[in-house]
Scaffold this motif. Structure first.
Motif, short mmCIF file in Angstrom:
data_model
loop_
_atom_site.label_atom_id
_atom_site.label_comp_id
_atom_site.label_asym_id
_atom_site.label_seq_id
_atom_site.Cartn_x
_atom_site.Cartn_y
_atom_site.Cartn_z
N LEU A 9 76.56 5.55 26.94
CA LEU A 9 76.30 6.84 27.58
C LEU A 9 76.47 7.98 26.59
CD1 LEU A 9 77.94 6.44 31.10
CD2 LEU A 9 75.52 6.56 30.54
N ASN A 10 77.50 7.89 25.75
CA ASN A 10 77.71 8.94 24.76
C ASN A 10 76.57 8.99 23.76
OD1 ASN A 10 80.06 9.89 25.85
ND2 ASN A 10 81.39 8.60 24.59
N SER A 11 76.08 7.82 23.32
CA SER A 11 74.97 7.82 22.36
C SER A 11 73.70 8.33 23.03
CB SER A 11 74.75 6.43 21.79
OG SER A 11 74.37 5.53 22.82
N HIS A 12 73.49 7.99 24.31
CA HIS A 12 72.33 8.51 25.04
C HIS A 12 72.45 10.02 25.20
CE1 HIS A 12 68.97 8.72 27.76
NE2 HIS A 12 69.75 9.32 28.66
N SER A 13 73.63 10.51 25.54
CA SER A 13 73.85 11.95 25.70
C SER A 13 73.59 12.67 24.39
CB SER A 13 75.27 12.23 26.16
OG SER A 13 75.53 11.61 27.39
N ARG A 14 74.06 12.08 23.30
CA ARG A 14 73.83 12.71 22.00
C ARG A 14 72.35 12.73 21.64
NH1 ARG A 14 77.55 9.16 19.16
NH2 ARG A 14 79.25 9.28 20.62
N SER A 15 71.62 11.66 21.95
CA SER A 15 70.20 11.65 21.61
C SER A 15 69.43 12.66 22.46
CB SER A 15 69.62 10.25 21.79
OG SER A 15 69.63 9.87 23.15
N VAL A 16 69.80 12.80 23.74
CA VAL A 16 69.15 13.81 24.59
C VAL A 16 69.47 15.20 24.06
CG1 VAL A 16 69.16 14.83 26.89
CG2 VAL A 16 69.05 12.36 26.64
N LEU A 17 70.73 15.43 23.69
CA LEU A 17 71.13 16.73 23.15
C LEU A 17 70.38 17.04 21.86
CD1 LEU A 17 72.96 19.19 23.40
CD2 LEU A 17 74.69 17.91 22.11
N LYS A 18 70.21 16.04 21.00
CA LYS A 18 69.47 16.26 19.76
C LYS A 18 68.00 16.58 20.05
CE LYS A 18 72.37 13.65 16.64
NZ LYS A 18 72.49 12.56 15.70
N ASN A 19 67.41 15.92 21.05
CA ASN A 19 66.02 16.22 21.41
C ASN A 19 65.89 17.64 21.94
OD1 ASN A 19 65.20 13.68 20.68
ND2 ASN A 19 65.26 12.86 22.76
N VAL A 20 66.84 18.07 22.76
CA VAL A 20 66.80 19.43 23.29
C VAL A 20 67.00 20.44 22.17
CG1 VAL A 20 68.01 21.07 24.79
CG2 VAL A 20 67.51 18.77 25.61
N GLN A 21 67.93 20.16 21.26
CA GLN A 21 68.15 21.05 20.12
C GLN A 21 66.91 21.14 19.24
OE1 GLN A 21 71.68 19.37 18.37
NE2 GLN A 21 73.03 20.73 19.53
N ALA A 22 66.23 20.03 19.01
CA ALA A 22 65.00 20.05 18.21
C ALA A 22 63.91 20.84 18.91
CB ALA A 22 64.53 18.62 17.94
N LEU A 23 63.82 20.70 20.23
CA LEU A 23 62.83 21.46 21.00
C LEU A 23 63.11 22.95 20.89
CD1 LEU A 23 60.43 21.08 23.02
CD2 LEU A 23 62.13 21.25 24.82
N MET A 24 64.37 23.34 21.01
CA MET A 24 64.71 24.75 20.91
C MET A 24 64.52 25.27 19.48
SD MET A 24 65.31 25.90 23.83
CE MET A 24 65.94 27.49 23.39
N ARG A 25 64.81 24.44 18.49
CA ARG A 25 64.63 24.86 17.10
C ARG A 25 63.14 25.08 16.78
NH1 ARG A 25 66.10 20.34 14.39
NH2 ARG A 25 63.91 19.75 14.38
N ASP A 26 62.30 24.17 17.25
CA ASP A 26 60.88 24.24 16.92
C ASP A 26 60.12 25.25 17.79
OD1 ASP A 26 61.40 22.31 15.07
OD2 ASP A 26 60.68 20.66 16.33
N TYR A 27 60.52 25.37 19.07
CA TYR A 27 59.75 26.17 20.02
C TYR A 27 60.64 27.13 20.81
CZ TYR A 27 56.15 22.65 19.28
OH TYR A 27 55.22 21.82 18.72
N GLY A 28 61.63 27.74 20.22
CA GLY A 28 62.59 28.56 20.96
C GLY A 28 61.98 29.65 21.80
N PHE A 29 61.43 30.68 21.18
CA PHE A 29 60.87 31.80 21.93
C PHE A 29 59.61 31.41 22.71
CE2 PHE A 29 58.48 35.80 22.33
CZ PHE A 29 59.40 36.49 23.11
N PRO A 30 58.69 30.62 22.14
CA PRO A 30 57.54 30.20 22.95
C PRO A 30 57.94 29.40 24.19
CG PRO A 30 57.05 29.86 20.65
CD PRO A 30 58.49 30.25 20.73
N LEU A 31 59.00 28.59 24.09
CA LEU A 31 59.48 27.85 25.25
C LEU A 31 59.96 28.82 26.33
CD1 LEU A 31 60.39 25.26 26.73
CD2 LEU A 31 62.54 25.43 25.47
N PHE A 32 60.70 29.82 25.92
CA PHE A 32 61.19 30.84 26.85
C PHE A 32 60.04 31.56 27.53
CE2 PHE A 32 62.38 35.33 27.42
CZ PHE A 32 63.42 35.19 28.32
N VAL A 33 59.05 31.98 26.77
CA VAL A 33 57.91 32.71 27.33
C VAL A 33 57.07 31.81 28.24
CG1 VAL A 33 55.75 33.87 26.73
CG2 VAL A 33 57.82 34.37 25.45
#
Length: 123
Positions: A9-33
C-alpha cells in the motif's frame, strides 16, 4: 502478511503521489485552467438542464429538508425561507459537485490533448 500489505500500500501510495506530482510539474497552470473551465461549463449545463427540463428545485429542497428532519429530528423549513431562483442555483451547485467523480477523470484524460490543441508543440 500485514507487513507486506502495508508495504504494498505504501509503494502504491508513493507511485500515485509521484504520478500526481509529475502531472502538476508538467501541466500545473493548464491543469488548473482546464479543470475550472470544465467545472464552470458543467455547472452551466446542469443549470440549463434544470431550467429547461422543468425540475422543481424547491421540491428537491423540501424533500431533502424532510429527509434531514427525519434523521436529525429538527425541521428547518428551508423551502419556505429560500428564494426560488437562489434555490435553483443552490441545487445546481450541489448537483455539479455530485458530478465530480465523472469530471476529475475526464479532466485528467483530456488534459494533454486540450493543452496541445490550445498551444500546439513547435517542432
Amino acid at each position: 502478511m500485514v507487513k507486506s500489505l502495508k508495504l504494498s500500500l505504501n509503494s502504491h501510495s508513493r507511485s500515485v503521489l509521484k504520478n500526481v506530482q509529475a502531472l502538476m510539474r508538467d501541466y500545473g497552470f493548464p491543469l488548473f485552467v482546464w479543470y475550472w473551465c470544465c467545472w464552470f461549463s458543467m455547472g452551466v449545463m446542469v443549470y440549463g438542464a434544470i431550467d429547461l427540463g422543468g425540475l422543481d428545485a424547491m421540491m428537491i429542497i423540501s424533500k431533502s429538508d424532510n429527509a434531514l428532519s427525519q434523521l436529525t429530528g429538527s425541521h428547518w423549513a428551508l423551502a419556505e425561507k429560500i428564494d426560488p431562483q437562489l434555490g435553483q442555483i443552490g441545487v445546481t451547485l450541489v448537483l455539479n459537485e455530485l458530478l465530480e467523480p465523472i469530471r476529475l477523470p475526464f479532466v485528467v484524460v483530456t488534459l494533454k490533448p486540450a493543452v496541445e490543441f490550445i498551444n500546439p508543440p513547435k517542432y
